[in-house]
Design a protein around this motif. Structure first.
Motif, PDB file in Angstrom:
ATOM      1  N   PHE A 136       0.817  -1.219   0.000  1.00 42.65           N
ATOM      2  CA  PHE A 136       0.000   0.000   0.000  1.00 42.65           C
ATOM      3  C   PHE A 136       0.847   1.263   0.000  1.00 42.65           C
ATOM      4  N   HIS A 137       2.117   1.152   0.432  1.00 45.81           N
ATOM      5  CA  HIS A 137       2.957   2.337   0.267  1.00 45.81           C
ATOM      6  C   HIS A 137       3.324   2.537  -1.203  1.00 45.81           C
ATOM      7  N   TYR A 138       3.496   1.448  -1.943  1.00 46.15           N
ATOM      8  CA  TYR A 138       3.730   1.604  -3.382  1.00 46.15           C
ATOM      9  C   TYR A 138       2.551   2.298  -4.052  1.00 46.15           C
ATOM     10  N   VAL A 139       1.341   1.968  -3.620  1.00 46.32           N
ATOM     11  CA  VAL A 139       0.186   2.605  -4.249  1.00 46.32           C
ATOM     12  C   VAL A 139      -0.018   4.021  -3.705  1.00 46.32           C
ATOM     13  N   MET A 140       0.063   4.166  -2.378  1.00 45.26           N
ATOM     14  CA  MET A 140      -0.257   5.461  -1.790  1.00 45.26           C
ATOM     15  C   MET A 140       0.875   6.478  -1.958  1.00 45.26           C
ATOM     16  N   VAL A 141       2.104   6.064  -1.694  1.00 45.42           N
ATOM     17  CA  VAL A 141       3.218   7.009  -1.815  1.00 45.42           C
ATOM     18  C   VAL A 141       3.738   7.002  -3.254  1.00 45.42           C
ATOM     19  N   GLY A 142       4.056   5.785  -3.754  1.00 45.33           N
ATOM     20  CA  GLY A 142       4.530   5.688  -5.133  1.00 45.33           C
ATOM     21  C   GLY A 142       3.484   6.187  -6.107  1.00 45.33           C
ATOM     22  N   GLY A 143       2.216   6.002  -5.768  1.00 45.15           N
ATOM     23  CA  GLY A 143       1.144   6.485  -6.623  1.00 45.15           C
ATOM     24  C   GLY A 143       0.740   7.903  -6.278  1.00 45.15           C
ATOM     25  N   GLN A 144      -0.059   8.021  -5.233  1.00 45.69           N
ATOM     26  CA  GLN A 144      -0.674   9.316  -4.958  1.00 45.69           C
ATOM     27  C   GLN A 144       0.343  10.415  -4.641  1.00 45.69           C
ATOM     28  N   VAL A 145       1.337  10.132  -3.818  1.00 46.64           N
ATOM     29  CA  VAL A 145       2.254  11.211  -3.422  1.00 46.64           C
ATOM     30  C   VAL A 145       3.069  11.677  -4.634  1.00 46.64           C
ATOM     31  N   LEU A 146       3.514  10.721  -5.449  1.00 44.37           N
ATOM     32  CA  LEU A 146       4.271  11.133  -6.631  1.00 44.37           C
ATOM     33  C   LEU A 146       3.398  11.945  -7.594  1.00 44.37           C
ATOM     34  N   ALA A 147       2.140  11.508  -7.753  1.00 44.79           N
ATOM     35  CA  ALA A 147       1.231  12.259  -8.615  1.00 44.79           C
ATOM     36  C   ALA A 147       1.010  13.656  -8.049  1.00 44.79           C
ATOM     37  N   TYR A 148       0.866  13.725  -6.740  1.00 46.65           N
ATOM     38  CA  TYR A 148       0.659  15.020  -6.091  1.00 46.65           C
ATOM     39  C   TYR A 148       1.869  15.924  -6.300  1.00 46.65           C
ATOM     40  N   MET A 149       3.067  15.374  -6.109  1.00 50.22           N
ATOM     41  CA  MET A 149       4.279  16.168  -6.307  1.00 50.22           C
ATOM     42  C   MET A 149       4.384  16.614  -7.761  1.00 50.22           C
ATOM     43  N   GLY A 150       4.102  15.684  -8.684  1.00 46.73           N
ATOM     44  CA  GLY A 150       4.144  16.030 -10.108  1.00 46.73           C
ATOM     45  C   GLY A 150       3.164  17.151 -10.418  1.00 46.73           C
ATOM     46  N   GLY A 151       1.942  17.000  -9.908  1.00 47.08           N
ATOM     47  CA  GLY A 151       0.923  18.014 -10.161  1.00 47.08           C
ATOM     48  C   GLY A 151       1.268  19.352  -9.536  1.00 47.08           C
ATOM     49  N   LEU A 152       1.788  19.290  -8.327  1.00 50.54           N
ATOM     50  CA  LEU A 152       2.146  20.530  -7.638  1.00 50.54           C
ATOM     51  C   LEU A 152       3.224  21.281  -8.434  1.00 50.54           C
ATOM     52  N   HIS A 153       4.212  20.564  -8.941  1.00 49.54           N
ATOM     53  CA  HIS A 153       5.250  21.214  -9.739  1.00 49.54           C
ATOM     54  C   HIS A 153       4.679  21.761 -11.046  1.00 49.54           C
ATOM     55  N   TYR A 154       3.818  20.934 -11.666  1.00 43.56           N
ATOM     56  CA  TYR A 154       3.279  21.319 -12.977  1.00 43.56           C
ATOM     57  C   TYR A 154       2.477  22.610 -12.871  1.00 43.56           C
ATOM     58  N   TRP A 155       1.607  22.683 -11.864  1.00 48.18           N
ATOM     59  CA  TRP A 155       0.722  23.844 -11.775  1.00 48.18           C
ATOM     60  C   TRP A 155       1.263  24.913 -10.819  1.00 48.18           C
ATOM     61  N   TRP A 156       2.485  24.722 -10.322  1.00 51.95           N
ATOM     62  CA  TRP A 156       3.070  25.696  -9.397  1.00 51.95           C
ATOM     63  C   TRP A 156       3.092  27.086 -10.025  1.00 51.95           C
ATOM     64  N   SER A 157       3.481  27.142 -11.303  1.00 48.44           N
ATOM     65  CA  SER A 157       3.578  28.455 -11.962  1.00 48.44           C
ATOM     66  C   SER A 157       2.202  29.107 -12.038  1.00 48.44           C
ATOM     67  N   LYS A 158       1.180  28.282 -12.252  1.00 45.31           N
ATOM     68  CA  LYS A 158      -0.178  28.841 -12.317  1.00 45.31           C
ATOM     69  C   LYS A 158      -0.623  29.319 -10.940  1.00 45.31           C
ATOM     70  N   MET A 159      -0.269  28.552  -9.908  1.00 51.62           N
ATOM     71  CA  MET A 159      -0.735  28.885  -8.566  1.00 51.62           C
ATOM     72  C   MET A 159      -0.019  30.095  -7.995  1.00 51.62           C
ATOM     73  N   THR A 160       1.283  30.216  -8.287  1.00 49.27           N
ATOM     74  CA  THR A 160       2.058  31.275  -7.633  1.00 49.27           C
ATOM     75  C   THR A 160       2.524  32.349  -8.600  1.00 49.27           C
ATOM     76  N   GLY A 161       2.511  32.047  -9.902  1.00 47.33           N
ATOM     77  CA  GLY A 161       3.031  33.010 -10.866  1.00 47.33           C
ATOM     78  C   GLY A 161       4.545  32.994 -10.953  1.00 47.33           C
ATOM     79  N   LYS A 162       5.182  31.997 -10.318  1.00 44.50           N
ATOM     80  CA  LYS A 162       6.642  31.932 -10.329  1.00 44.50           C
ATOM     81  C   LYS A 162       7.105  30.558 -10.810  1.00 44.50           C
ATOM     82  N   MET A 163       8.293  30.509 -11.398  1.00 46.14           N
ATOM     83  CA  MET A 163       8.872  29.235 -11.821  1.00 46.14           C
ATOM     84  C   MET A 163       9.830  28.733 -10.737  1.00 46.14           C
ATOM     85  N   TYR A 164       9.775  27.446 -10.489  1.00 45.56           N
ATOM     86  CA  TYR A 164      10.710  26.851  -9.538  1.00 45.56           C
ATOM     87  C   TYR A 164      11.968  26.438 -10.280  1.00 45.56           C
ATOM     88  N   SER A 165      12.977  26.024  -9.543  1.00 46.39           N
ATOM     89  CA  SER A 165      14.229  25.621 -10.161  1.00 46.39           C
ATOM     90  C   SER A 165      14.110  24.204 -10.726  1.00 46.39           C
TER      91      SER A 165
END
Lengths: 358, 556
Positions: free
Chosen positions: B396-425
């Motif tokens: 369940f860590h493969y599904v919850m962390v490997g799945g959901q957390v990675l998707a969340y991190m990916g999404g957060l990075h992808y839409w970070w510029s939209k949410m904050t107006g700034k680009m991350y490194s």
């Protein structure tokens, strides 16, 4: 578990169905490796081959393919069905105790396992069993959920308060194997475990004779029945008895006052002692008081063992009604014989260790 | 759409007020009805809980470095893993993607001004806060030691910890989920922009629709279950405890009737994010749009029929076990369909490897292992050996962390510029993504082997022969920890010192990229009219690629 390699990969195989569980495991590993390698290789290939050639260039116009979708829905479905069937076959063996088992009673409590053999020997957190015999554990708990787990045997079962669960196995290799509690049970959960000692029959007999056996469960149950709890005043009164006749009922179907029919098994006997009004047999009055709170789980197991012995069912449990009706022919019909009969059956319990019940 | 080409070329005159600088007072945040501000407030609190759950996780791994129970005594250890589970499941995994990314993006993606019920949205945030504070309060009082599953009769009769307070927190928190789900369903039905038909919606929206169904139908059951638990614990009425006439297995049925579908609340939104990332960073329409969309719905529906696979050894009948095993195998199929479609989407794409895409590719790998090991556990004969061991924990860590957390991190990075107006490194983003991937595998892969060896879960001490694998796991956890702390640093840094983001830095076709970054409070200057399919990279989607290329060249 006696593997001394640096990184242990597999627990020892020590029961008849251990290899089947392992075969299933390897089948699933093969499937997993096949799909993981296949998909990762495909992704790796695409990722290198189709990397961006030019900033903001667009990929090919491909929207999907119904045949492909059907193909990769159908194939996983078929594979998953093979996995289901394989698992079902193994499970059916794991969870259906065979006939002619040697029965051992297990009571879990925070945080120890209390076990008792048919011949009366008691053990705590240790279980001695002979190799090559089918063993059935009838289990319950005094407090919370526990789970009896022996990795080397590839089986486990939850132990549930208020009911009997069973687990069975036949050890194939003498040795010392770990026993765990696998269902979280509070403070010292990780300390609730011990060892299973699988011995050659000869060594097991020696072990049995070297241990003070005290009363067998049947004898202890008889004592409770006749003297301590006074069950006999209603259930062993001859023609005048007010309570249901117990001789020969185990394994049979009885008709209840409400018209239902139930099979008399361990669970039914247990419930009838704790909640007598729940399932009254046709023709009797609901006059029996509850014994809830007056008997411990261990005493209950003993009374049940005694009542079973009245039907000639002893150390060996028969799951079919035919065998219990066979033994029923020996069972006494007059209460005066009961005591001597139960002595005879407790002797038979010792005999069963050599497989002589039938 | 006013002046589409200009927006996309980045020459667009930015509006003076966006949702972030439209009022700076505390009141303007706490009483806002803007879904974007609510999402940001969710982001802050959910991240705080994630961090807290992470601290507990590191305590667990440190304790398990040695076979003896030495760093923590077992009583403390029991509380630590329970808190880890409760916080991660109820306060992080369930709200993470829906309440943060879903809240922020759902109206933007379908071209709406806001969610359909903005006040309800704010209410759900407050409910989440109240629930979270209660759980925190219980934790400070001494916490709870029942495991996040609250199995009876331990939780009702035997545990001397703060079961009631924690239960109340989860009970209240559930209503936040219900309201969010309700809000999303109403929004998707009623607020789509002209031309945004059901089959033009991004798959992120489809996934959230499926998730919302589960939230709405499943969450009330956990509320009822907790209520029954409270009745038994306080009034001593026998419901689950056999000593007073109850049935402990009944609790497990009720608990898993919610908590299994809840697993899909935790993974479906992640699948939605991955569909977005894979398609957009391949610059190509997603392969098999309808199949991915309907597989989400299929997962949501079948997810309600498999709860008994958590109870294969708990004393339910053999035949019930077989039926649940069969249904579990069936639910594997829609997940497989998604993985195949994502992989096929890459074929003949124009793939670029920004941080979000790295996360998406890693997600596929880890979700694959998580899903395949789910087959091990669904196969009933095998699971008798595997259940309640570390194999389950790893799965369940493969599904919850490997799945959901990675998707969340990916999404957060992808839409970070939209949410904050700034680009991350990008540099640090990629480093952290790789650390997370390596650390994660090192942490949890050895646990599969530990599980097959028979190490039961929730053990404060374990047999010495299993130490080597536990050392690997703890070592991996420290790498994973660094990988997850880094983004806190560089993302925060980017808010203050990051490069300004253009409206559409990746030139992606989604509606959320057709407004300024950060968007104005009302999302779009003018009601957008949708004339293109989802993930339409062709000419007809209104993106001025030529202008974007010129701009890109000018930068170099």
């Amino acid at each position: 578990m006696q593997d001394n390699s640096w990184i242990p990969l597999f627990p020892e195989q020590a029961s008849t169905f251990a290899w089947e569980v392992d075969a299933l495991y390897f089948y699933l590993i093969a499937i997993s490796v096949f799909f993981t390698v296949g998909i990762v290789a495909a992704i790796g290939f695409f990722v290198v081959k189709y990397r961006e050639k030019e900033k903001f260039a667009n990929g090919a116009e491909i929207h999907g393919s119904v045949p492909l979708e059907l193909f990769w829905s159908f194939v996983p479905f078929v594979i998953s069905m093979t996995i289901f069937l394989g698992g079902a076959l193994v499970y059916y063996k794991q969870y259906r105790p065979p006939e002619n088992t040697m029965e051992i009673y297990v009571v879990g409590k925070q945080w120890m396992w209390k076990l008792q053999h048919q011949t009366g020997q008691r053990e705590i957190n240790e279980l001695h069993i002979p190799v090559g015999r089918k063993i059935k554990l009838t289990m319950t708990t005094e407090d919370v959920l526990h789970d009896f787990f022996i990795p080397a045997f590839r089986t486990k079962a939850d132990v549930v308060p208020g009911r009997y669960t069973t687990v069975w196995f036949e050890a194939t290799k003498p040795g010392k194997y770990r026993l765990y509690c696998a269902e979280y049970c509070g403070l010292n959960h990780s300390g609730m475990g011990g060892w299973v000692y699988v011995m050659e029959q000869r060594d097991f007999d020696n072990w049995l004779s070297g241990n003070v056996s005290g009363q067998t469960p049947v004898e202890a149950g008889q004592d409770l029945f006749m003297n301590k709890l006074g069950c006999a005043s209603c259930h062993a009164g001859g023609p005048t008895q007010r309570g249901a006749k117990l001789e020969g009922i185990y394994g049979k179907d009885v008709k209840l006052a409400n018209g239902q029919t139930v099979k008399v098994d361990d669970e039914y006997l247990r419930n009838s002692i704790l909640n007598p009004a729940g399932q009254i047999v046709e023709g009797y009055q609901p006059i029996m008081p509850t014994f809830k709170g007056q008997v411990t789980e261990e005493q209950l197991v003993q009374i049940v063992a005694y009542i079973k012995s009245l039907s000639g069912v002893t150390g060996t449990t028969s799951t079919t009604s035919s065998s219990s009706s066979n033994s029923m022919t020996n069972s006494p019909t007059t209460p005066t014989n009961t005591a001597s009969n139960s002595n005879a059956t407790s002797n038979a319990a010792v005999n069963t260790n050599r497989g002589v019940n039938k | 759409m006013q002046n589409v080409d200009a927006i996309n070329a980045g020459n667009f005159e930015e509006p003076k007020t966006n949702y972030l600088n439209n009022g700076f007072t505390l009141k303007s945040w706490l009483l806002t009805k803007d879904h974007k501000r609510i999402a940001i407030m969710y982001l802050l609190t959910v991240s705080a809980f994630f961090l807290m759950g992470g601290v507990y996780a590191s305590l667990i791994r440190l304790e398990l470095l040695t076979p003896q129970s030495d760093l923590l005594e077992s009583g403390t250890y029991n509380r630590v893993f329970t808190q880890h589970g409760v916080i991660m499941v109820f306060l992080f995994l369930i709200p993470a993607i829906p309440a943060i990314l879903g809240n922020f993006l759902l109206p933007l993606m379908i071209g709406a001004k806001d969610l359909a019920l903005p006040r309800i949205n704010l209410l759900s945030l407050y409910i989440y806060w109240v629930g979270g504070i209660l759980v925190l309060f219980a934790m400070m009082q001494g916490g709870v030691d029942t495991g996040w599953t609250f199995y009876t009769p331990y939780s009702t009769t035997f545990s001397n910890s703060y079961v009631m307070l924690t239960g109340l927190g989860i009970f209240i928190n559930g209503f936040s989920s219900i309201l969010t789900g309700l809000n999303f369903i109403v929004t998707i039905h009623t607020m789509r922009a002209p031309g945004m038909t059901w089959f033009r919606m991004p798959l992120f929206v489809w996934a959230h629709y499926a998730t919302s169904l589960v939230m709405l139908l499943g969450t009330p059951v956990i509320a009822i279950t907790i209520l029954l638990l409270a009745i038994e614990r306080v009034a001593k009425i026998g419901i689950f405890d056999p000593a007073i006439g109850g049935d402990p297995i009944l609790f497990q049925h009720l608990f898993w009737f919610y908590s299994h579908p809840a697993v899909y609340i935790m993974i479906l939104p992640g699948m939605g994010v991955i569909s977005e990332l894979i398609s957009n960073f391949s610059r190509k329409k997603i392969f098999g749009y309808e199949f991915i969309a309907f597989s989400s719905i299929a997962i949501a529906v079948f997810g309600f029929l498999v709860w008994g696979h958590h109870m294969f050894v708990s004393g339910q009948s053999i035949y019930a076990g077989l039926v649940f095993s069969f249904l579990t195998m069936v639910v594997a199929v829609p997940s497989a369909i998604k993985v195949f479609n994502w992989s096929a989407t890459l074929y003949k794409g124009q793939i670029s490897y920004e941080t979000p895409m790295l996360y998406a590719l890693f997600f596929i790998g880890l979700f694959l292992i998580g899903g395949l090991t789910g087959l091990f556990l669904g196969s009933i004969g095998l699971t008798v050996h595997l259940t309640d061991t570390y194999f389950i924990v790893a799965h369940f860590h493969y599904v919850m962390v490997g799945g959901q957390v990675l998707a969340y991190m990916g999404g957060l990075h992808y839409w970070w510029s939209k949410m904050t107006g700034k680009m991350y490194s990008e540099f640090w983003g990629k480093i952290s993504a790789m650390l997370v991937f390596v650390g994660f595998n090192l942490t949890f892969f050895p646990q599969f082997i530990l599980g097959y060896m028979g190490m039961p879960r929730r053990y404060a001490s374990y047999p010495p022969e299993l130490q080597v694998l536990n050392i690997f796991s703890t070592a991996g956890a420290s790498i994973l920890g660094i990988g997850l702390i880094l983004p806190v640093i560089y993302l925060t840094y980017s808010i203050f010192f990051g490069e300004k983001a253009s409206a559409n830095p990746y030139m992606h076709p989604g509606l959320e990229w057709r407004t300024s970054s950060p968007p104005p409070t009302e999302n779009f200057e003018e009601m957008p009219i949708v004339t293109w399919e989802a993930y339409e990279f062709g000419e007809e989607n209104g993106l001025d690629i030529e202008e974007a290329k010129r701009r890109e060249l000018a930068k170099v």
